[in-house]
Design a protein around this motif. Structure first.
Motif, PDB file in Angstrom:
ATOM      1  N   GLU A 109       0.757  -1.157   0.083  1.00 45.97           N
ATOM      2  CA  GLU A 109       0.057   0.018   0.064  1.00 45.97           C
ATOM      3  C   GLU A 109       0.961   1.414  -0.051  1.00 45.97           C
ATOM      4  N   SER A 110       2.099   1.264   0.569  1.00 43.00           N
ATOM      5  CA  SER A 110       2.864   2.227   0.689  1.00 43.00           C
ATOM      6  C   SER A 110       3.366   2.618  -0.928  1.00 43.00           C
ATOM      7  N   LEU A 111       3.839   1.574  -1.605  1.00 45.91           N
ATOM      8  CA  LEU A 111       4.062   2.024  -2.984  1.00 45.91           C
ATOM      9  C   LEU A 111       2.978   2.496  -3.706  1.00 45.91           C
ATOM     10  N   MET A 112       1.694   1.794  -3.607  1.00 51.14           N
ATOM     11  CA  MET A 112       0.678   2.567  -4.325  1.00 51.14           C
ATOM     12  C   MET A 112       0.450   3.899  -4.050  1.00 51.14           C
ATOM     13  N   LYS A 113       0.465   3.965  -2.699  1.00 52.47           N
ATOM     14  CA  LYS A 113       0.283   5.554  -2.213  1.00 52.47           C
ATOM     15  C   LYS A 113       1.389   6.337  -2.954  1.00 52.47           C
ATOM     16  N   ALA A 172      -6.344  -2.408  -6.038  1.00 50.90           N
ATOM     17  CA  ALA A 172      -7.437  -1.347  -6.817  1.00 50.90           C
ATOM     18  C   ALA A 172      -8.140  -0.727  -5.911  1.00 50.90           C
ATOM     19  N   LEU A 173      -8.895  -1.423  -5.153  1.00 48.08           N
ATOM     20  CA  LEU A 173      -9.486  -0.595  -4.150  1.00 48.08           C
ATOM     21  C   LEU A 173      -8.780   0.470  -3.322  1.00 48.08           C
ATOM     22  N   GLY A 175      -6.436   1.996  -4.287  1.00 47.47           N
ATOM     23  CA  GLY A 175      -5.936   3.112  -5.317  1.00 47.47           C
ATOM     24  C   GLY A 175      -7.235   4.061  -5.557  1.00 47.47           C
ATOM     25  N   ARG A 176      -8.363   3.454  -5.454  1.00 45.15           N
ATOM     26  CA  ARG A 176      -9.598   4.089  -5.547  1.00 45.15           C
ATOM     27  C   ARG A 176      -9.950   5.192  -4.503  1.00 45.15           C
ATOM     28  N   ARG A 177      -9.624   4.586  -3.144  1.00 46.02           N
ATOM     29  CA  ARG A 177      -9.545   5.448  -2.012  1.00 46.02           C
ATOM     30  C   ARG A 177      -8.742   6.403  -2.034  1.00 46.02           C
ATOM     31  N   LEU A 178      -7.521   6.374  -2.570  1.00 51.29           N
ATOM     32  CA  LEU A 178      -6.444   7.287  -2.561  1.00 51.29           C
ATOM     33  C   LEU A 178      -6.804   8.473  -3.461  1.00 51.29           C
ATOM     34  N   VAL A 179      -7.283   8.213  -4.564  1.00 54.90           N
ATOM     35  CA  VAL A 179      -7.422   9.058  -5.489  1.00 54.90           C
ATOM     36  C   VAL A 179      -8.592  10.042  -4.943  1.00 54.90           C
ATOM     37  N   GLY A 180      -9.697   9.190  -4.278  1.00 48.90           N
ATOM     38  CA  GLY A 180     -10.840   9.789  -4.008  1.00 48.90           C
ATOM     39  C   GLY A 180     -10.367  11.066  -2.797  1.00 48.90           C
ATOM     40  N   GLU A 181      -9.308  10.569  -1.951  1.00 49.23           N
ATOM     41  CA  GLU A 181      -8.876  11.281  -0.808  1.00 49.23           C
ATOM     42  C   GLU A 181      -7.909  12.481  -1.484  1.00 49.23           C
ATOM     43  N   ALA A 182      -7.367  12.185  -2.571  1.00 51.35           N
ATOM     44  CA  ALA A 182      -6.237  13.215  -3.046  1.00 51.35           C
ATOM     45  C   ALA A 182      -7.325  14.305  -3.733  1.00 51.35           C
ATOM     46  N   ASN A 222      -6.046  11.156 -16.045  1.00 49.03           N
ATOM     47  CA  ASN A 222      -4.853  10.757 -15.880  1.00 49.03           C
ATOM     48  C   ASN A 222      -4.522   9.619 -15.151  1.00 49.03           C
ATOM     49  N   HIS A 223      -5.069   9.851 -13.980  1.00 49.72           N
ATOM     50  CA  HIS A 223      -5.167   8.561 -12.714  1.00 49.72           C
ATOM     51  C   HIS A 223      -5.602   7.405 -13.337  1.00 49.72           C
ATOM     52  N   SER A 224      -6.736   7.211 -14.216  1.00 51.73           N
ATOM     53  CA  SER A 224      -7.238   6.170 -14.832  1.00 51.73           C
ATOM     54  C   SER A 224      -6.284   5.393 -15.836  1.00 51.73           C
ATOM     55  N   ARG A 225      -5.607   6.393 -16.469  1.00 47.91           N
ATOM     56  CA  ARG A 225      -4.599   5.954 -17.479  1.00 47.91           C
ATOM     57  C   ARG A 225      -3.359   5.391 -16.935  1.00 47.91           C
ATOM     58  N   ARG A 226      -3.133   5.766 -15.645  1.00 47.70           N
ATOM     59  CA  ARG A 226      -1.909   5.099 -14.798  1.00 47.70           C
ATOM     60  C   ARG A 226      -2.203   3.945 -14.274  1.00 47.70           C
ATOM     61  N   MET A 227      -3.372   3.599 -13.874  1.00 47.00           N
ATOM     62  CA  MET A 227      -3.845   2.653 -13.002  1.00 47.00           C
ATOM     63  C   MET A 227      -3.894   1.453 -14.153  1.00 47.00           C
ATOM     64  N   SER A 228      -4.558   1.897 -15.328  1.00 48.41           N
ATOM     65  CA  SER A 228      -4.738   0.717 -16.602  1.00 48.41           C
ATOM     66  C   SER A 228      -3.333   0.204 -16.990  1.00 48.41           C
ATOM     67  N   GLN A 229      -2.219   1.069 -16.695  1.00 49.27           N
ATOM     68  CA  GLN A 229      -0.848   0.683 -17.133  1.00 49.27           C
ATOM     69  C   GLN A 229      -0.449  -0.475 -15.867  1.00 49.27           C
ATOM     70  N   LEU A 230      -1.022  -0.414 -14.902  1.00 50.72           N
ATOM     71  CA  LEU A 230      -0.573  -1.536 -14.009  1.00 50.72           C
ATOM     72  C   LEU A 230      -1.673  -2.727 -14.035  1.00 50.72           C
ATOM     73  N   GLY A 231      -2.555  -2.657 -15.059  1.00 44.12           N
ATOM     74  CA  GLY A 231      -3.410  -3.486 -15.209  1.00 44.12           C
ATOM     75  C   GLY A 231      -4.709  -3.596 -13.606  1.00 44.12           C
ATOM     76  N   LEU A 232      -4.776  -2.626 -13.384  1.00 44.21           N
ATOM     77  CA  LEU A 232      -5.836  -2.081 -12.517  1.00 44.21           C
ATOM     78  C   LEU A 232      -6.828  -1.529 -13.086  1.00 44.21           C
ATOM     79  N   THR A 233      -8.151  -1.605 -12.353  1.00 43.27           N
ATOM     80  CA  THR A 233      -9.393  -0.737 -12.480  1.00 43.27           C
ATOM     81  C   THR A 233      -9.355   0.501 -11.659  1.00 43.27           C
ATOM     82  N   ALA A 234      -9.459   1.768 -12.205  1.00 48.96           N
ATOM     83  CA  ALA A 234      -9.498   2.876 -11.379  1.00 48.96           C
ATOM     84  C   ALA A 234     -10.851   2.996 -10.777  1.00 48.96           C
TER      85      ALA A 234
END
Length: 234
Positions: A109-113, A172-173, A175-182, A222-234
Motif C-alpha cells: 500500500e505504501s508503493l501504491m500511495k 485497486a480498491l 487506489g480508488r480510495r487514494l484518488v478520492g482522498e487526493a 490521467n489517474h485512470s490511465r496510470r492504473m490501466s498501465q498496472l492492469g488495475l481498474t481505477a
C-alpha cells in the motif's frame, strides 16, 4: 510582482491586483513546500519497511527528491521576502490529516500511495503553474518526480502484482480510495485558500471553482490511465 497576462479592470487597481497575486503565490508555494516536506518524511519512513535493500533504495531516492523540492519552494519564498515556515503553517494540519486518513497498512500500500498521490499532486500544481509568472513557474516545475524514478516505481509495482495476483483487487480498491482522498484534498485546499482567485482582475469564487473542476477532471482521467498501465481498474 505582476501578472503579464492580465490587465486590471476599472474596479481593481494594479497595486491591488499585484498584492492579490503575491498572496496567491505565497499560499501556493507554502502548500507545496509543506506537502513536499511531509512527503519526504513519509517516504523515508516507508522505505524502512521495504522487503529488500533495492526496494528501499527506490523510495529512498524519492524521499531525497521530495526534500529537494521542499528546498526549492523555500528558496522561492525567501526570494519573495517571505518566511517559509509562516507560509507553510496554514497547511500543516490539513496535510497531516490527509496522511493520517491514508496511512498504508503495509509495503504494498505504501508503493501504491506513492504512485497515486505523488502523480496527482504534481499534476495539480503543474496545471496551476501554467498561469504564473516565469520565475514562479520555473520553481514549481522543479517539483516533479523524475521519469527514471517513476519508471522504477511502476516496474516495482508491476513486478509485485505479477508475483502475487491476489494483490490486484486490494490495491485497486486502495487506489480508488487514494484518488478520492487526493482529489478531495485538492478541492479542500483550493476552497480554503482561494486558489486561482489571484490570477486575474475579474476572478470570482465561481470562476475559480469552475477552473478547479476542469483540472480535477483532467487529474481523474490521467489517474485512470496510470492504473490501466498496472492492469488495475481505477
Amino acid at each position: 510582482m505582476s501578472i503579464s497576462a492580465s490587465e486590471p479592470d476599472d474596479c481593481v487597481s494594479a497595486g491591488e491586483l499585484s498584492a492579490r497575486y503575491d498572496n496567491f503565490v505565497v499560499d501556493l508555494l507554502g502548500s507545496i513546500a509543506y506537502g513536499e516536506l511531509s512527503a519526504f518524511e513519509r517516504l523515508a519512513t516507508d522505505a524502512r519497511h521495504s522487503p529488500s535493500l533495492s526496494d528501499r533504495a527506490v523510495l529512498g531516492k524519492m524521499a531525497v527528491a521530495e526534500f529537494g523540492h521542499y528546498e526549492a519552494m523555500c528558496a522561492r519564498l525567501v526570494e519573495m521576502g517571505m518566511d517559509p515556515e509562516l507560509a507553510m503553517a496554514p497547511y500543516q494540519r490539513m496535510v497531516d490529516s490527509f496522511h493520517e486518513r491514508t496511512r498504508p497498512a503495509d509495503w504494498h500500500e505504501s508503493l501504491m500511495k506513492a504512485y497515486v498521490v505523488e502523480a496527482i499532486t504534481e499534476e495539480f500544481y503543474a496545471a496551476i503553474a501554467e498561469r504564473l509568472d516565469e520565475s514562479t513557474r520555473e520553481a514549481v516545475a522543479k517539483v516533479r518526480t523524475s521519469d527514471e524514478q517513476l519508471q522504477e516505481l511502476t516496474t516495482l509495482l508491476k513486478k509485485m502484482l505479477a508475483q502475487d495476483p491476489r494483490l490486484s483487487s486490494r490495491l485497486a480498491l486502495w487506489g480508488r480510495r487514494l484518488v478520492g482522498e487526493a482529489l478531495t484534498q485538492v478541492q479542500r485546499i483550493g476552497a480554503k485558500h482561494s486558489f486561482l482567485m489571484g490570477l486575474r482582475a475579474d476572478a470570482t469564487q465561481e470562476q475559480a471553482a469552475a477552473d478547479i473542476a476542469t483540472i480535477l477532471s483532467t487529474l481523474t482521467r490521467n489517474h485512470s490511465r496510470r492504473m490501466s498501465q498496472l492492469g488495475l481498474t481505477a
